[in-house]
Design a protein around this motif. Structure first.
Motif, PDB file in Angstrom:
ATOM      1  N   TYR A  21      -1.769   4.238  -0.749  1.00  0.00           N
ATOM      2  CA  TYR A  21      -1.659   2.875  -0.223  1.00  0.00           C
ATOM      3  C   TYR A  21      -0.202   2.426  -0.240  1.00  0.00           C
ATOM      4  O   TYR A  21       0.294   1.866   0.746  1.00  0.00           O
ATOM      5  CB  TYR A  21      -2.522   1.908  -1.039  1.00  0.00           C
ATOM      6  CG  TYR A  21      -2.179   0.460  -0.765  1.00  0.00           C
ATOM      7  CD1 TYR A  21      -2.566  -0.148   0.431  1.00  0.00           C
ATOM      8  CD2 TYR A  21      -1.439  -0.278  -1.673  1.00  0.00           C
ATOM      9  CE1 TYR A  21      -2.229  -1.470   0.697  1.00  0.00           C
ATOM     10  CE2 TYR A  21      -1.098  -1.597  -1.420  1.00  0.00           C
ATOM     11  CZ  TYR A  21      -1.497  -2.188  -0.234  1.00  0.00           C
ATOM     12  OH  TYR A  21      -1.152  -3.487   0.032  1.00  0.00           O
ATOM     13  N   TYR A  22       0.520   2.662  -1.330  1.00  0.00           N
ATOM     14  CA  TYR A  22       1.920   2.249  -1.420  1.00  0.00           C
ATOM     15  C   TYR A  22       2.786   2.973  -0.390  1.00  0.00           C
ATOM     16  O   TYR A  22       3.720   2.384   0.171  1.00  0.00           O
ATOM     17  CB  TYR A  22       2.475   2.454  -2.832  1.00  0.00           C
ATOM     18  CG  TYR A  22       1.807   1.583  -3.868  1.00  0.00           C
ATOM     19  CD1 TYR A  22       1.543   0.234  -3.618  1.00  0.00           C
ATOM     20  CD2 TYR A  22       1.423   2.102  -5.100  1.00  0.00           C
ATOM     21  CE1 TYR A  22       0.926  -0.566  -4.567  1.00  0.00           C
ATOM     22  CE2 TYR A  22       0.804   1.307  -6.060  1.00  0.00           C
ATOM     23  CZ  TYR A  22       0.553  -0.027  -5.781  1.00  0.00           C
ATOM     24  OH  TYR A  22      -0.051  -0.815  -6.719  1.00  0.00           O
ATOM     25  N   ARG A  23       2.490   4.246  -0.115  1.00  0.00           N
ATOM     26  CA  ARG A  23       3.231   4.965   0.928  1.00  0.00           C
ATOM     27  C   ARG A  23       2.977   4.324   2.291  1.00  0.00           C
ATOM     28  O   ARG A  23       3.900   4.145   3.092  1.00  0.00           O
ATOM     29  CB  ARG A  23       2.867   6.452   0.949  1.00  0.00           C
ATOM     30  CG  ARG A  23       3.473   7.231  -0.212  1.00  0.00           C
ATOM     31  CD  ARG A  23       3.287   8.733  -0.048  1.00  0.00           C
ATOM     32  NE  ARG A  23       1.901   9.151  -0.004  1.00  0.00           N
ATOM     33  CZ  ARG A  23       1.152   9.430  -1.083  1.00  0.00           C
ATOM     34  NH1 ARG A  23       1.680   9.342  -2.298  1.00  0.00           N
ATOM     35  NH2 ARG A  23      -0.102   9.806  -0.950  1.00  0.00           N
ATOM     36  N   TRP A  24       1.708   3.962   2.550  1.00  0.00           N
ATOM     37  CA  TRP A  24       1.383   3.264   3.798  1.00  0.00           C
ATOM     38  C   TRP A  24       2.119   1.927   3.847  1.00  0.00           C
ATOM     39  O   TRP A  24       2.703   1.567   4.885  1.00  0.00           O
ATOM     40  CB  TRP A  24      -0.136   3.024   3.891  1.00  0.00           C
ATOM     41  CG  TRP A  24      -0.489   2.145   5.058  1.00  0.00           C
ATOM     42  CD1 TRP A  24      -0.694   2.533   6.346  1.00  0.00           C
ATOM     43  CD2 TRP A  24      -0.642   0.725   5.041  1.00  0.00           C
ATOM     44  NE1 TRP A  24      -0.967   1.442   7.142  1.00  0.00           N
ATOM     45  CE2 TRP A  24      -0.945   0.321   6.359  1.00  0.00           C
ATOM     46  CE3 TRP A  24      -0.560  -0.252   4.043  1.00  0.00           C
ATOM     47  CZ2 TRP A  24      -1.160  -1.026   6.705  1.00  0.00           C
ATOM     48  CZ3 TRP A  24      -0.766  -1.581   4.386  1.00  0.00           C
ATOM     49  CH2 TRP A  24      -1.068  -1.956   5.699  1.00  0.00           C
ATOM     50  N   LEU A  25       2.130   1.207   2.745  1.00  0.00           N
ATOM     51  CA  LEU A  25       2.798  -0.086   2.691  1.00  0.00           C
ATOM     52  C   LEU A  25       4.299   0.074   2.957  1.00  0.00           C
ATOM     53  O   LEU A  25       4.905  -0.737   3.663  1.00  0.00           O
ATOM     54  CB  LEU A  25       2.552  -0.759   1.337  1.00  0.00           C
ATOM     55  CG  LEU A  25       3.013  -2.208   1.194  1.00  0.00           C
ATOM     56  CD1 LEU A  25       2.426  -3.102   2.280  1.00  0.00           C
ATOM     57  CD2 LEU A  25       2.620  -2.738  -0.180  1.00  0.00           C
ATOM     58  N   MET A  26       4.913   1.125   2.452  1.00  0.00           N
ATOM     59  CA  MET A  26       6.326   1.372   2.713  1.00  0.00           C
ATOM     60  C   MET A  26       6.556   1.618   4.210  1.00  0.00           C
ATOM     61  O   MET A  26       7.557   1.154   4.769  1.00  0.00           O
ATOM     62  CB  MET A  26       6.840   2.557   1.889  1.00  0.00           C
ATOM     63  CG  MET A  26       6.958   2.266   0.403  1.00  0.00           C
ATOM     64  SD  MET A  26       8.085   0.915   0.011  1.00  0.00           S
ATOM     65  CE  MET A  26       9.647   1.729   0.275  1.00  0.00           C
ATOM     66  N   ARG A  27       5.641   2.320   4.867  1.00  0.00           N
ATOM     67  CA  ARG A  27       5.768   2.515   6.322  1.00  0.00           C
ATOM     68  C   ARG A  27       5.660   1.173   7.037  1.00  0.00           C
ATOM     69  O   ARG A  27       6.403   0.888   7.976  1.00  0.00           O
ATOM     70  CB  ARG A  27       4.721   3.501   6.830  1.00  0.00           C
ATOM     71  CG  ARG A  27       4.980   4.924   6.395  1.00  0.00           C
ATOM     72  CD  ARG A  27       4.183   5.977   7.159  1.00  0.00           C
ATOM     73  NE  ARG A  27       2.849   5.622   7.568  1.00  0.00           N
ATOM     74  CZ  ARG A  27       1.726   5.889   6.879  1.00  0.00           C
ATOM     75  NH1 ARG A  27       1.780   6.535   5.728  1.00  0.00           N
ATOM     76  NH2 ARG A  27       0.554   5.548   7.347  1.00  0.00           N
ATOM     77  N   PHE A  28       4.731   0.330   6.585  1.00  0.00           N
ATOM     78  CA  PHE A  28       4.565  -1.000   7.171  1.00  0.00           C
ATOM     79  C   PHE A  28       5.838  -1.829   6.974  1.00  0.00           C
ATOM     80  O   PHE A  28       6.302  -2.503   7.897  1.00  0.00           O
ATOM     81  CB  PHE A  28       3.354  -1.712   6.549  1.00  0.00           C
ATOM     82  CG  PHE A  28       3.172  -3.105   7.057  1.00  0.00           C
ATOM     83  CD1 PHE A  28       2.730  -3.340   8.350  1.00  0.00           C
ATOM     84  CD2 PHE A  28       3.457  -4.197   6.244  1.00  0.00           C
ATOM     85  CE1 PHE A  28       2.567  -4.643   8.827  1.00  0.00           C
ATOM     86  CE2 PHE A  28       3.295  -5.494   6.712  1.00  0.00           C
ATOM     87  CZ  PHE A  28       2.846  -5.710   7.999  1.00  0.00           C
TER      88      PHE A  28
END
Length: 183
Positions: free
Chosen positions: A156-163
């Motif tokens: 989730y945090y990796r996705w959030l960093m992409r966002f």
């Protein structure tokens, strides 16, 4: 007969109400309402302001003004300005709220997300150390389930960093276009 003094008083009251709205909203971004008032005052000022101008307008200490300006500068919501013949530092607000939001959002969320990822990595490492030492099969199973949960959190945090990168780069406006009422 029109009372110009009354009209100006009404104008100033209306602007002050909106500055208070800005001040309240700054809490959403982890900033104090006094910093929000400072930003609002700069935003509605037709000319760049010195720390003394800000102090007089907001009736706050020069130190508070300096700290507030520094916070707003770090968030790219205030920038230095220049006017010939004035030696004191001048500041003006970033009037592009979209730019200010993306900078502020990216800065705040990036920091917290990176911290959360580091904490998840640390917890995984500590849990693996415990699992290696123990012979308790139930504890090993519980640790593995929790490591799986932490790995999910990291995804989730990796996705959030992409966002966050999409927001910071301005790419977000391809998906959610800006509205500009000034044109």
């Amino acid at each position: 007969m029109v009372d110009k003094k009354q009209e100006w008083a009404e104008y100033e009251e209306t602007i002050e109400k909106f500055i208070q709205v800005i001040a309240k909203n700054m809490n959403l971004y982890g900033m104090t309402s006094s910093v929000g008032r400072l930003y609002g005052t700069l935003y509605f000022s037709d000319d760049p302001m010195t720390l003394d101008d800000m102090r007089d307008a907001l009736e706050m200490s020069k130190t508070s003004m300096s700290t507030g300006v520094r916070s707003l500068s770090e968030m790219k919501m205030v920038e230095p300005a220049f006017r010939r013949g004035i030696r004191k530092d001048l500041y003006k607000s970033e009037e592009d709220w979209y730019k200010a939001f993306t900078s502020l959002f990216g800065n705040r969320w990036r920091h917290h997300t990176e911290t959360n990822m580091e904490e998840a990595d640390e917890a995984i490492s500590e849990l693996r150390t415990i699992a290696e030492k123990t012979e308790d099969e139930e504890l090993i199973g519980t640790i593995q389930r929790d490591i799986d949960r932490l790995e999910y959190a990291k995804s989730y945090y990796r996705w959030l960093m992409r966002f966050i990168r999409v927001v910071e780069s301005g790419e977000i406006f391809k998906y959610v276009p800006k509205e500009d009422e000034r044109t």
